[in-house]
Scaffold this motif. Structure first.
Motif, short mmCIF file in Angstrom:
data_model
loop_
_atom_site.label_atom_id
_atom_site.label_comp_id
_atom_site.label_asym_id
_atom_site.label_seq_id
_atom_site.Cartn_x
_atom_site.Cartn_y
_atom_site.Cartn_z
N TYR A 181 49.36 92.37 54.10
CA TYR A 181 50.57 91.56 53.99
C TYR A 181 50.32 90.17 54.56
O TYR A 181 49.30 89.91 55.22
N MET A 212 55.09 95.66 61.80
CA MET A 212 54.78 96.37 60.56
C MET A 212 54.49 97.85 60.82
O MET A 212 54.93 98.73 60.07
N ARG A 228 59.18 98.13 49.09
CA ARG A 228 58.53 97.10 49.89
C ARG A 228 59.52 96.05 50.40
O ARG A 228 59.36 95.51 51.49
N GLU A 232 59.83 94.67 54.24
CA GLU A 232 59.62 93.25 54.56
C GLU A 232 60.79 92.69 55.37
O GLU A 232 60.59 91.95 56.33
N ILE A 255 58.05 87.75 54.95
CA ILE A 255 56.91 88.66 54.93
C ILE A 255 56.66 89.05 53.48
O ILE A 255 57.61 89.35 52.74
N ILE A 257 54.34 91.72 51.31
CA ILE A 257 53.38 92.83 51.27
C ILE A 257 52.58 92.72 49.97
O ILE A 257 53.13 92.80 48.88
N LYS A 258 51.28 92.54 50.11
CA LYS A 258 50.41 92.39 48.95
C LYS A 258 49.87 93.72 48.46
O LYS A 258 49.59 93.88 47.27
#
Length: 364
Positions: A181, A212, A228, A232, A255, A257-258
């Protein structure tokens, strides 16, 4: 021999400034005779002639050239200074030079231009004094006051986790998830950002990781991969709360999240489980849709029955006979027989299939 005899008499009579013409003998106390008072000799030849005069009236020669050079230099550097060339520079030159340097130093270290997106943090002898707003600010000269410009609108990012290296966290249902993230933040209070935290960037990184892990520990593996946005928001709120308690002067912008997947070793199995769960959910959705259709149909029939019942209460006999006729028409309309209820006639008569009315085709 007349030339050498003249110079011999000159050096014999005159004495230098250090005694007897440069010799080591003690001075005799006799006054030295200047060269101008030496009586001329009759046999001096060309040396007895008076020297030629220059433009300035002085004798021509090296001494005259030096005096002319000094005179011209004096007129060039001191045109209003009178007749003597000063032996050293005038003290006022140093005063004006020092004043110019001091003025330049004051301007460069006291005036500060602050851009609209910046704030100027002023420290006096190393201690925080105040903060300059955008525009032109005035402070005490350096090194008394020092100004540090901070960009408060620049969005800075910190990346945690990556696709090359696993960042494993434990979910609420006991599973493990690999998550990556990004944290976006900017400076809100410059003086707090500079002086409250020893290492602001490292503090933000640690707070983000802690928030997190806390958020992932409260959800299941399925929610961690599918919800997600909720995670976040939770992480952003928790980070802002902790950093405000630290007086960090930092504002968390968001934030992102990838990646939120199971570890690579069980990723294939997780995909199969997810596919099965999605298929099961589709079956459940189909059953619910069918139930909704039946419910809607039953509700429509109930409404129709209520209407018929209202008519029945108004005219029971008429309504009963009408319902009888409609029911018999609906039942007998699909059979190959005719029932006639009359005296002297058979109550049953079979009709051939050809007599059945064929359905009409729709017009084209």
């Amino acid at each position: 021999m007349t030339i050498f005899s003249r110079w011999d008499r000159l050096f014999a009579i005159s004495k230098g400034p250090w005694g007897s013409g440069g010799n080591d003998e003690e001075p005799t106390g006799k006054p030295s005779v200047p060269p101008s008072e030496i009586p001329p000799s009759d046999n001096d030849g060309p040396w007895s002639q008076p020297p030629r005069k220059g433009r300035s009236g002085n004798s021509a020669g090296p001494a005259s050239n030096i005096e002319d050079f000094l005179r011209r230099s004096r007129e060039r550097f001191n045109p209003n200074g009178g007749g003597s060339f000063p032996s050293r520079p005038d003290g006022s030159i140093f005063v004006w030079a020092a004043a110019a340097v001091a003025a330049l130093w004051l301007v460069l270290t006291s005036l500060h231009s602050i851009a609209p997106q910046e704030r100027g943090v002023v420290t006096r002898f190393g201690r925080y004094a105040y903060t300059l707003s955008p525009g032109v600010g005035i402070t005490l000269p350096s090194p008394i006051d020092r100004v540090r410009k901070i960009d408060v609108e620049k969005i800075q990012t910190i990346d945690l986790g990556s696709e090359e290296r696993e960042t494993l966290m434990l979910t609420g249902d006991g599973n493990i998830i690999d998550i990556a993230y990004q944290v976006r933040w900017n400076i809100r209070v410059p003086e707090q950002y500079l002086f409250e935290l020893a290492q602001p960037d490292e503090t933000i990184r640690q707070v983000a990781e802690s928030a997190m892990r806390a958020a992932v520990a409260n959800v299941t593996l399925r929610d961690a991969t599918q919800k997600r946005g909720e995670i976040e928001n939770r992480v952003q709120e928790e980070m802002q709360r902790v950093l405000d308690n630290y007086h960090s002067g930092v504002l968390i912008q968001g934030i992102a999240i990838k990646q939120a997947d199971p570890p690579a070793a069980v990723l294939d199995a997780f995909k199969e489980v997810s596919a099965a769960q999605q298929q099961a959910q589709s079956y459940v959705n189909q059953a619910r849709a069918y139930a909704l259709q039946l419910t809607a149909k039953a509700q429509g029939e109930a409404v129709a029955f209520d209407k018929v019942y209202g008519q029945y209460k108004l005219a029971p006999e008429v309504t009963r006979r009408r319902m009888y006729y409609e029911t018999m028409e609906r039942i007998l309309g699909s059979v190959d027989k005719t029932i006639v209820d009359a005296p002297g006639i058979n109550s049953y008569q079979q009709l051939p299939p050809v007599m059945r009315s064929a359905p009409k085709e729709p017009a084209r």
